[in-house]
Structure formats: structure tokens, C-alpha cells
Design a protein around this motif. Sequence first.
Motif, short mmCIF file in Angstrom:
data_model
loop_
_atom_site.label_atom_id
_atom_site.label_comp_id
_atom_site.label_asym_id
_atom_site.label_seq_id
_atom_site.Cartn_x
_atom_site.Cartn_y
_atom_site.Cartn_z
N ALA A 54 0.74 -0.99 -0.16
CA ALA A 54 -0.32 0.23 0.02
C ALA A 54 0.78 1.36 0.14
O ALA A 54 0.61 2.25 0.88
CB ALA A 54 -0.88 -0.14 0.77
N ASN A 170 -8.12 1.18 -2.45
CA ASN A 170 -6.71 1.57 -3.87
C ASN A 170 -8.20 2.05 -4.60
O ASN A 170 -9.09 1.85 -4.88
CB ASN A 170 -5.93 0.94 -4.24
N GLN A 172 -7.58 2.87 -8.58
CA GLN A 172 -6.03 2.96 -9.92
C GLN A 172 -6.68 3.15 -11.23
O GLN A 172 -8.17 2.37 -12.07
CB GLN A 172 -5.49 1.03 -10.15
N THR A 197 -1.66 4.60 -9.15
CA THR A 197 -2.61 4.55 -8.28
C THR A 197 -2.65 5.08 -6.94
O THR A 197 -1.83 5.45 -6.26
CB THR A 197 -2.35 3.55 -7.50
N TYR A 199 -4.13 4.99 -2.97
CA TYR A 199 -3.45 4.51 -1.68
C TYR A 199 -4.17 4.52 -0.58
O TYR A 199 -4.03 6.35 -0.27
CB TYR A 199 -2.19 3.73 -1.16
#
Length: 311
Positions: A54, A170, A172, A197, A199
Motif C-alpha cells: 500500500a 485503492n 487505480q 494508483t 492508496y
Amino acid sequence: MKTIYRLIFIALFSVLASRSEAQKAPIDTDKLLLADEKMNFNATLQYMSNLTYAGRRDESSVPVFLPGFTAVYKRGLFLSTSGYFDLNGTKSGSEGLSITPGYLFLLDAAKKFGGSIMVTKYFITNSSPIILSSFNASADGQLYYNGPVKLTLGATFSLDKDNNRDLINNVQLEKEIWLYKTGILQTNGLKITPAVTFYGGSQAFTETYYVDSQVPRAVADPALLSPINTLFPGLTKQQILNQTVTQQKEREVKQYKLLAISGSIPIEYALDSWQFTLTPYLTRPFNQVDYTGGGTSGNYFFFTAGVSYIF
């Protein structure tokens, strides 16, 4: 048949990458469900310069080698296992393994919406330098929309060996770009898939706080001091005053915050049942807890390289 195998292979490689990298890469569910055989198998070998989770990395983390094997049923059920080998010079050795059963699904006939659910059990030694050594198990879920740009939403619920729980999310965005295609059906070739991405998640840390309290103190009245009082202290008259005393205390705090932003550019070359992948990552962590007082690290780079075969 080779085309079907190649598509399954790409999806399975994504499955294994999502577990071994701990970066939660999206899974190509629509390709996986194209299989026309009851059972298919996928073997992978992967090198990772720094195992992360992460957007977080351990300063003591080392390069790892991750062999993997997956069995998949055409209806979307799969079972995957990955090994973890420390490549830290003379201290190299096996650190353990993980086992992941899961299910992949489609939500529409056009195959634009889909997702996955999976549960992973970790068997990694407590003394291992890799960041997953503190994990006991995790459960993952993903939903995606495969349009001009693929959007994936994911969530991970993790349980460590001390029964502490964390939630990681997350988001993306990625875009598949073919550089060139080969083969009769134009299914082999070279492509890149730029992705970013985000997190977010909960993280526990110790917070220092201060408490003020009023404490009564007996203080001699200076106006009443005399030579007799000096010779006979017991005769000194006193007055009671309240004094403020500050105490330092600590408590465990858990907050949900942005953890990291990561950019990656997977470079994939497919040739029938084989696939070769190189993925560089650049990650910027946020809201890190400074346990040592020496400051927290900024951007960092790592990469993965792997080969996979479907049979």
C-alpha cells in the motif's frame, strides 16, 4: 486454443502480481473468464527489488524472488500460492509462502464491469525482513469498469499476527497501449499499461499527549517566618496552594488517511503461452508515522521483472 490460453495467462499473471507485489494491481477478469477448459494452470517466476504494501516499504526490506503457481476453473474460481525468498546475499533463504483462494466474476454481457474477491493466508517467519512478515491474513475485493481508461476500486482488510486490523483502499486508473501486435489473430506482441494508483487506509500509531492537573501543596507563609520558626520548624504556619502539574502520556490512535500515490508502467511482451513483464514503480508515501524521530523517507523507486507460462 492458443489465443484462449494466452488470454488466461495474462489474467493469471495479473492475479499473481497483485498478491506478490502487494500493490493490489487490477485483475483482468474478463480475459480470465474466456477459458473453454475446466482447469488451467499457470506458473510464474518473479523478481522484486523491494517488496511493498500500500505504498509503504520497510527500510530493512530486501529484494525477493517469488515463484508462484495458480490453478483456475473456467467459472472463475482459482487457487494461487506464492513463495517468498530473501535475496540478501549470504542471508538469502526461504521466508515462507502464501495461499490465496478466490473468485473472479463479470457483471455484464459486454464484459465492461467485473471484479474479484480473494482471501490470503500468510505463512512467513516472524524474523523475516520483508514487510509482509507481520501479516496473518487478508481479504481483498475489487470492482472495475473497463472503458477507454480502466478504473479499478479495491479494498483490503488485513489482520496481523497480533490481531490488529487495518483497512486499505485503492483507486487505480490505467490505459492499455499496444506498441505492436503479431500473429495471425494479432494477440501476441508488445504493450505498455501506464497506471496511477491512490492508496488510503487506516494506520495505528502511538500519540503523545499531555494532561494538566491541580495538586495541593503546603507552602510556608513567608510573612510568618521568624527566628523561632527557624529553630523550631514544626511551629511554622503554612498555607495550602494548588499547583499545576503536567503529565506526559501516550495512547494508540488509528486514523484513515491518504497513504501513497504510485505510478507504474508495466511493459509486457506476449508470445503464445509465454509472457514477459517488466514494471518500474515510482511511489510517493504520505502521512507516514515517524517512530524513530529521524524523519520519514520521500519518493522511492522499485521494479519487478517476471516470466509466466500457461499450460
